[in-house]
Design a protein around this motif. Structure first.
Motif: not given
Ligand code: ADP
Ligand code: MG
Length: 324
Positions: A88, A90, A121
């Motif tokens: 992920l 972000l 991530g």
């Protein structure tokens, strides 16, 4: 980003309840380490969600977490792959713990459901932007590629198309869509904001279907990708297509736009030899996924769309183009 590590600890570093078998090393090191089984190939896909472009500002964070992962898992489904894990990346305008708690909960619920743990991530400050990369595995030679449609193949879809688009148009305040949606809006909105990736069906079709794609940009445009890559044409029989009750209330032009060019459906469109009709139906039954035959692949390139009376449908049903 200051607070990045705390943020990851608070919201993202939780043991997954399911699917840990492939994860040798998860969040916390320079790289995650994943194990693949012998005889399997890695399947990898990324999808980015940008506020204002892919979702409306103010979208419920839990639904956004769900959808961000769902659209990626849908790509694994379309290859016939089994999920192993995801990363992920972000970008956030600020650290909003209430928002992050909702987002990570929606993300984690779907991840646990499909045994696809978060393994790493990156986090940075900036406009709200969510990029997920999924990793999956599929047996050598069994992936469902876009370039593998054969003349004479049946064209199938899972579920039905158009409801997400109708929900979007209603949420944008268009009267024609609000009237058709009426009391169905919560259900339609679920289709838009909480799509269910067809992973079980995709895996059951690996090694059985020829070509497959997941419907993200609209049926006709996405079918066009299969036809282009396979160097084939198709005849699409819209009279066979399942139509949700709310869509049946639309005037024909709007209905065809939603069904054929709606986008955000996250159903599978796939082709399979006619001799495998029963096996496809069995795969659908076993995985509890409705499937419908809606046309056939032809050797001559080009797409012919006919209605229930065999009349050719006019209109532009191209897919959604972010730069169009
Ligand atoms: P690096 O400097 O090597 O890029 P980071 O400091 O960015 O490492 O991240 C530290 C650890 O936290 C890494 O294991 C990374 O994968 C993980 N991580 C960072 N951001 C996220 C996130 N949004 N979700 C999950 N894991 C994350
Ligand atoms: Mg980093």
């Amino acid at each position: 980003m200051s607070g990045e590590f705390d943020l990851i600890e608070r919201h993202f570093r939780r043991p997954a309840t399911n699917g840990q078998d492939a994860v040798l090393l998860g969040i916390g090191d320079d790289c995650a380490l994943l194990r693949t089984q012998p005889g399997q190939q890695l399947a990898i896909s990324s999808d980015m969600l940008v506020e204002g472009r892919h979702f409306l500002p103010g979208t419920d964070p839990a639904r956004l977490g769900h959808k961000a992962l769902a659209v990626n898992l849908s790509d694994l489904a379309a290859m016939g792959a089994r999920p192993l894990g995801f990363t992920l990346a972000l970008s956030l305008p600020e650290i909003d713990d209430a928002w992050l708690a909702g987002f990570s909960q929606g993300l984690r619920a779907l991840a646990n459901e499909h045994g696809c743990p978060l393994v790493g991530g990156d986090t940075t400050r900036g406009p709200l932007n969510i990029c997920i990369t999924v990793f999956g595995e599929v047996a050598h030679g069994q992936a469902l590629r876009r370039d593998a449609a054969q003349p004479g193949d049946d064209i199938w879809i899972s579920g039905r198309t158009g409801e997400a688009r109708l929900a979007l148009e209603a949420l944008l305040g268009h009267e024609w869509a609000r009237q058709a949606a009426c009391d169905q809006l919560p259900t339609l909105r679920q289709r838009l904001e909480a799509p269910q990736p067809r992973l079980a069906l995709g895996r059951a079709l690996a090694g059985l279907a020829h070509a497959a794609i997941d419907l993200s940009d609209g049926l006709v445009g996405d079918l066009g990708h299969i036809l282009g890559r396979s160097g084939r044409g198709a005849r699409l029989d819209t009279g066979q297509m399942p139509v949700a009750p709310a869509l049946a209330r639309l005037p024909p032009d709007r209905r065809w736009q939603c069904l054929l060019a709606g986008g955000d459906d996250y159903e599978l469109l796939f082709t399979a030899a006619t001799v495998h009709r029963e096996r496809v139906e069995q795969a659908a039954r076993i995985t509890g996924t409705p499937v419908t035959r809606i046309g056939e692949i032809t050797s001559v390139p080009g797409l012919v769309i006919v209605d229930a009376h065999g009349q050719t449908l006019q209109g532009r049903f191209g897919g959604y183009d972010h730069f169009g």
